[in-house]
Motif scaffolding. Structure first.
Motif, PDB file in Angstrom:
ATOM      1  N   VAL A  13      43.672  60.365  31.729  1.00 38.53           N
ATOM      2  CA  VAL A  13      43.506  59.607  31.778  1.00 38.53           C
ATOM      3  C   VAL A  13      44.432  58.256  31.516  1.00 38.53           C
ATOM      4  N   ARG A  15      45.801  54.254  31.574  1.00 41.07           N
ATOM      5  CA  ARG A  15      45.150  52.830  31.337  1.00 41.07           C
ATOM      6  C   ARG A  15      46.467  52.352  31.500  1.00 41.07           C
ATOM      7  N   ASP A  16      46.320  51.127  32.353  1.00 36.82           N
ATOM      8  CA  ASP A  16      47.258  50.609  32.570  1.00 36.82           C
ATOM      9  C   ASP A  16      46.530  49.293  31.686  1.00 36.82           C
ATOM     10  N   THR A  21      43.483  49.011  34.972  1.00 38.59           N
ATOM     11  CA  THR A  21      42.544  50.310  35.675  1.00 38.59           C
ATOM     12  C   THR A  21      43.058  51.619  34.915  1.00 38.59           C
ATOM     13  N   PHE A  23      43.561  55.487  35.923  1.00 33.64           N
ATOM     14  CA  PHE A  23      44.019  56.456  37.204  1.00 33.64           C
ATOM     15  C   PHE A  23      43.614  57.801  35.753  1.00 33.64           C
ATOM     16  N   ILE A  25      44.933  61.794  36.795  1.00 37.95           N
ATOM     17  CA  ILE A  25      45.354  62.344  37.171  1.00 37.95           C
ATOM     18  C   ILE A  25      46.036  63.436  36.266  1.00 37.95           C
ATOM     19  N   TRP A  37      34.608  59.742  31.556  1.00 42.66           N
ATOM     20  CA  TRP A  37      35.115  59.705  32.875  1.00 42.66           C
ATOM     21  C   TRP A  37      33.936  58.828  33.958  1.00 42.66           C
ATOM     22  N   SER A  51      51.893  50.161  35.260  1.00 48.96           N
ATOM     23  CA  SER A  51      51.855  50.904  36.225  1.00 48.96           C
ATOM     24  C   SER A  51      51.814  50.552  37.515  1.00 48.96           C
ATOM     25  N   SER A  52      51.880  50.952  38.307  1.00 44.30           N
ATOM     26  CA  SER A  52      51.771  50.532  40.320  1.00 44.30           C
ATOM     27  C   SER A  52      50.518  49.214  40.043  1.00 44.30           C
ATOM     28  N   ALA A  53      49.727  49.128  39.582  1.00 40.80           N
ATOM     29  CA  ALA A  53      48.545  48.501  40.186  1.00 40.80           C
ATOM     30  C   ALA A  53      49.180  47.047  39.433  1.00 40.80           C
TER      31      ALA A  53
END
Length: 86
Positions: A13, A15-16, A21, A23, A25, A37, A51-53
């Motif tokens: 996991v 964490r941004d 957020t 993720f 992966i 989770w 991150s992308s978020a």
């Protein structure tokens, strides 16, 4: 693929911290913290700053800098630089 030369991947996991957020992966990254989770399973946790978020380019909040206008304004204000004659 040859066995024993590739790193182990496992669910991790990320964490941004900026966008708050999470993720889940697969990754080879090592983690010292864990988190439970949504499915009730405990996974390694890695905190990332961006991150992308939350990245302005990915979220569409990126600003375009008008460099041509800035250069023209500078030249109007301070004049064109003297050319070097040597």
């Amino acid at each position: 693929m040859r066995s024993g030369i590739h790193p182990e991947t496992r669910p991790v996991v990320f964490r941004d911290r900026a966008a708050d957020t999470l993720f889940l992966i697969r990754s080879t990254a090592a983690a010292s913290k864990t988190i439970v989770w949504e499915d009730g399973v405990t996974y390694p946790l890695i905190d990332v700053e961006i991150s992308s978020a939350g990245h302005p380019f990915c979220t569409g909040t990126a600003r375009v800098v008008d460099t041509a206008g800035r250069i023209e304004r500078f030249q109007r204000r301070y004049g064109r630089p003297a050319t070097h004659r040597g």
